[in-house]
Write a protein that holds these residues in place. Structure first.
Motif, PDB file in Angstrom:
ATOM      1  N   ARG A 158     -16.331 -10.254  -0.458  1.00 38.77           N
ATOM      2  CA  ARG A 158     -16.513 -11.456   0.354  1.00 38.77           C
ATOM      3  C   ARG A 158     -18.007 -11.741   0.514  1.00 38.77           C
ATOM      4  NH1 ARG A 158     -13.889 -11.636   6.281  1.00 38.77           N
ATOM      5  NH2 ARG A 158     -15.160  -9.741   6.428  1.00 38.77           N
ATOM      6  N   VAL A 159     -18.404 -12.955   0.212  1.00 43.32           N
ATOM      7  CA  VAL A 159     -19.797 -13.377   0.336  1.00 43.32           C
ATOM      8  C   VAL A 159     -19.866 -14.495   1.363  1.00 43.32           C
ATOM      9  CG1 VAL A 159     -21.814 -14.297  -0.867  1.00 43.32           C
ATOM     10  CG2 VAL A 159     -20.218 -12.788  -2.091  1.00 43.32           C
ATOM     11  N   ARG A 160     -20.706 -14.290   2.369  1.00 48.59           N
ATOM     12  CA  ARG A 160     -20.816 -15.297   3.429  1.00 48.59           C
ATOM     13  C   ARG A 160     -22.274 -15.624   3.719  1.00 48.59           C
ATOM     14  NH1 ARG A 160     -17.195 -12.713   8.093  1.00 48.59           N
ATOM     15  NH2 ARG A 160     -18.151 -10.832   7.248  1.00 48.59           N
ATOM     16  N   HIS A 161     -22.570 -16.909   3.810  1.00 49.36           N
ATOM     17  CA  HIS A 161     -23.899 -17.391   4.171  1.00 49.36           C
ATOM     18  C   HIS A 161     -24.060 -17.229   5.676  1.00 49.36           C
ATOM     19  CE1 HIS A 161     -27.014 -20.891   3.922  1.00 49.36           C
ATOM     20  NE2 HIS A 161     -27.589 -19.704   3.929  1.00 49.36           N
ATOM     21  N   ILE A 162     -25.096 -16.516   6.102  1.00 47.68           N
ATOM     22  CA  ILE A 162     -25.238 -16.173   7.516  1.00 47.68           C
ATOM     23  C   ILE A 162     -25.177 -17.395   8.442  1.00 47.68           C
ATOM     24  CG2 ILE A 162     -26.971 -15.400   9.204  1.00 47.68           C
ATOM     25  CD1 ILE A 162     -27.441 -12.979   7.577  1.00 47.68           C
ATOM     26  N   PRO A 163     -25.898 -18.488   8.166  1.00 48.16           N
ATOM     27  CA  PRO A 163     -25.807 -19.631   9.092  1.00 48.16           C
ATOM     28  C   PRO A 163     -24.396 -20.194   9.218  1.00 48.16           C
ATOM     29  CG  PRO A 163     -27.699 -19.863   7.641  1.00 48.16           C
ATOM     30  CD  PRO A 163     -26.884 -18.722   7.111  1.00 48.16           C
ATOM     31  N   LYS A 164     -23.601 -20.104   8.126  1.00 51.37           N
ATOM     32  CA  LYS A 164     -22.244 -20.647   8.176  1.00 51.37           C
ATOM     33  C   LYS A 164     -21.243 -19.640   8.732  1.00 51.37           C
ATOM     34  CE  LYS A 164     -22.993 -23.840   4.345  1.00 51.37           C
ATOM     35  NZ  LYS A 164     -22.568 -24.247   2.968  1.00 51.37           N
ATOM     36  N   ALA A 165     -21.549 -18.336   8.594  1.00 49.94           N
ATOM     37  CA  ALA A 165     -20.635 -17.304   9.089  1.00 49.94           C
ATOM     38  C   ALA A 165     -20.736 -17.144  10.600  1.00 49.94           C
ATOM     39  CB  ALA A 165     -20.934 -15.976   8.400  1.00 49.94           C
ATOM     40  N   MET A 166     -21.863 -17.539  11.187  1.00 50.85           N
ATOM     41  CA  MET A 166     -22.061 -17.424  12.633  1.00 50.85           C
ATOM     42  C   MET A 166     -21.698 -18.734  13.309  1.00 50.85           C
ATOM     43  SD  MET A 166     -25.747 -15.408  12.641  1.00 50.85           S
ATOM     44  CE  MET A 166     -25.687 -15.008  14.391  1.00 50.85           C
ATOM     45  N   SER A 167     -21.327 -18.640  14.564  1.00 50.64           N
ATOM     46  CA  SER A 167     -21.109 -19.865  15.331  1.00 50.64           C
ATOM     47  C   SER A 167     -22.456 -20.552  15.556  1.00 50.64           C
ATOM     48  CB  SER A 167     -20.456 -19.542  16.670  1.00 50.64           C
ATOM     49  OG  SER A 167     -21.363 -18.835  17.516  1.00 50.64           O
ATOM     50  N   ARG A 168     -22.408 -21.825  15.854  1.00 50.71           N
ATOM     51  CA  ARG A 168     -23.652 -22.565  16.081  1.00 50.71           C
ATOM     52  C   ARG A 168     -24.428 -21.962  17.249  1.00 50.71           C
ATOM     53  NH1 ARG A 168     -23.200 -28.956  16.354  1.00 50.71           N
ATOM     54  NH2 ARG A 168     -22.410 -28.441  14.271  1.00 50.71           N
ATOM     55  N   ARG A 169     -23.714 -21.509  18.267  1.00 52.34           N
ATOM     56  CA  ARG A 169     -24.375 -20.921  19.437  1.00 52.34           C
ATOM     57  C   ARG A 169     -25.050 -19.601  19.063  1.00 52.34           C
ATOM     58  NH1 ARG A 169     -21.321 -19.394  25.152  1.00 52.34           N
ATOM     59  NH2 ARG A 169     -23.153 -18.464  26.185  1.00 52.34           N
ATOM     60  N   ASP A 170     -24.333 -18.746  18.301  1.00 48.56           N
ATOM     61  CA  ASP A 170     -24.897 -17.448  17.920  1.00 48.56           C
ATOM     62  C   ASP A 170     -26.098 -17.619  16.985  1.00 48.56           C
ATOM     63  OD1 ASP A 170     -23.076 -16.114  19.434  1.00 48.56           O
ATOM     64  OD2 ASP A 170     -21.710 -15.657  17.774  1.00 48.56           O
ATOM     65  N   PHE A 171     -25.995 -18.583  16.087  1.00 48.19           N
ATOM     66  CA  PHE A 171     -27.115 -18.787  15.167  1.00 48.19           C
ATOM     67  C   PHE A 171     -28.327 -19.337  15.912  1.00 48.19           C
ATOM     68  CE2 PHE A 171     -29.434 -21.101  11.775  1.00 48.19           C
ATOM     69  CZ  PHE A 171     -29.680 -20.016  10.951  1.00 48.19           C
ATOM     70  N   SER A 172     -28.097 -20.170  16.882  1.00 50.37           N
ATOM     71  CA  SER A 172     -29.194 -20.685  17.706  1.00 50.37           C
ATOM     72  C   SER A 172     -29.848 -19.546  18.489  1.00 50.37           C
ATOM     73  CB  SER A 172     -28.675 -21.757  18.665  1.00 50.37           C
ATOM     74  OG  SER A 172     -29.700 -22.218  19.513  1.00 50.37           O
ATOM     75  N   ALA A 173     -29.025 -18.607  18.985  1.00 50.79           N
ATOM     76  CA  ALA A 173     -29.572 -17.448  19.706  1.00 50.79           C
ATOM     77  C   ALA A 173     -30.383 -16.566  18.767  1.00 50.79           C
ATOM     78  CB  ALA A 173     -28.425 -16.650  20.333  1.00 50.79           C
TER      79      ALA A 173
END
Length: 273
Positions: free
Chosen positions: A235-250
């Protein structure tokens, strides 16, 4: 037409490839030919590195063993040295030399003309002798007062030279780099990563790593997590897309105020990504 396992005839019909598919396959093949690869595992044991190699009069590699690993990179360095009109080889030497990273002081290639003979017996017992002229090439790495053969270099030095040679001189669309951190101390690794980032403006560079220190030198938008799931496989996941918008903002806020991506990963901030 052929025969099956029981001797019965079978027919194999091959449909012509449509023009659109042929053109697409040609473009894919051309792109794949432009992908180059560097892996630290290729250069694990410098002691196994040949101290010399042979080229023919046209400069092509001569040898009974396959040109790969240590032998390939030494031959590629020699070839780049011989045809350095584009300046890439000179840039490589400037970067690894005494005015750059200081890995070596000089790289020289001594050459000796040799010849070999082969014999064949013609009809009637006549012996025909064929001579082939070659050059014996001896790479020499000068470090301080020492002149070293390739197999005398440390593993970290050889791996770094090979990596930077790929990054600086390789003419490719995509460069794949596997674990640049292996056998390289952090001070040197930091300089290597900055060089890789600067040369990534010319081509796509993809790095695989297990090092949090490498993560410290990249932006989260450039990171993909690769994991294995028993139910779906790799499984390959792009970090900005794998995280919620709130978590990525944090995460972005954390990187701006107090830490780096490697620290965030070590602290479990990326979870099971």
């Amino acid at each position: 037409c052929g025969r099956g396992s029981h001797g019965r005839r079978r027919l194999i019909v091959r449909e012509p490839v449509p023009l659109w598919a042929s053109n697409a396959l040609f473009r894919v093949a051309k792109f794949c030919r432009g992908i180059k690869y560097y892996g630290a595992s290729q250069f694990t044991d410098p002691g196994a590195c040949p101290v010399s190699f042979e080229v023919d009069e046209e400069g092509a590699f001569v040898g009974s063993f396959r040109r790969r690993g240590h032998a390939k990179v030494l031959y590629d360095m020699y070839s780049a040295h011989q045809s350095s009109s584009d300046g890439r080889y000179d840039r490589f030497i400037d970067i690894v030399g005494p005015h750059g990273l200081g890995l070596i002081d000089k790289l020289a290639f001594r050459s000796y003309r040799t010849s070999t003979a082969s014999y064949s017996v013609r009809v009637g017992g006549k012996v025909e002798i064929r001579k082939r002229n070659t050059l014996l090439i001896i790479p020499q790495f000068k470090i301080g007062r020492l002149t070293l053969s390739p197999n005398q270099l440390s593993e970290g030095t050889f791996k770094t030279l090979a990596l930077l040679f790929h990054v600086i001189t390789e003419d490719s669309h995509v460069l794949l780099i596997e674990e640049p951190e292996v056998c390289v101390h952090h001070g040197l690794l930091s300089s290597i990563l900055e060089l890789v980032k600067s040369y990534s403006q010319r081509r796509q560079v993809i790095i695989s790593t297990h090092s949090d220190y490498v993560l410290d030198h990249v932006e989260p938008e450039s990171v993909y997590s690769v994991s294995f799931d028993k139910s779906i496989g790799t499984r390959v996941r792009h970090i900005p897309k794998a995280m919620s918008r709130r978590d990525f903002s944090a995460l972005k806020d954390y990187l701006e105020r107090e830490g780096n991506l490697g620290d965030y990963w070590r602290a479990g901030g990326l979870g099971d990504l």
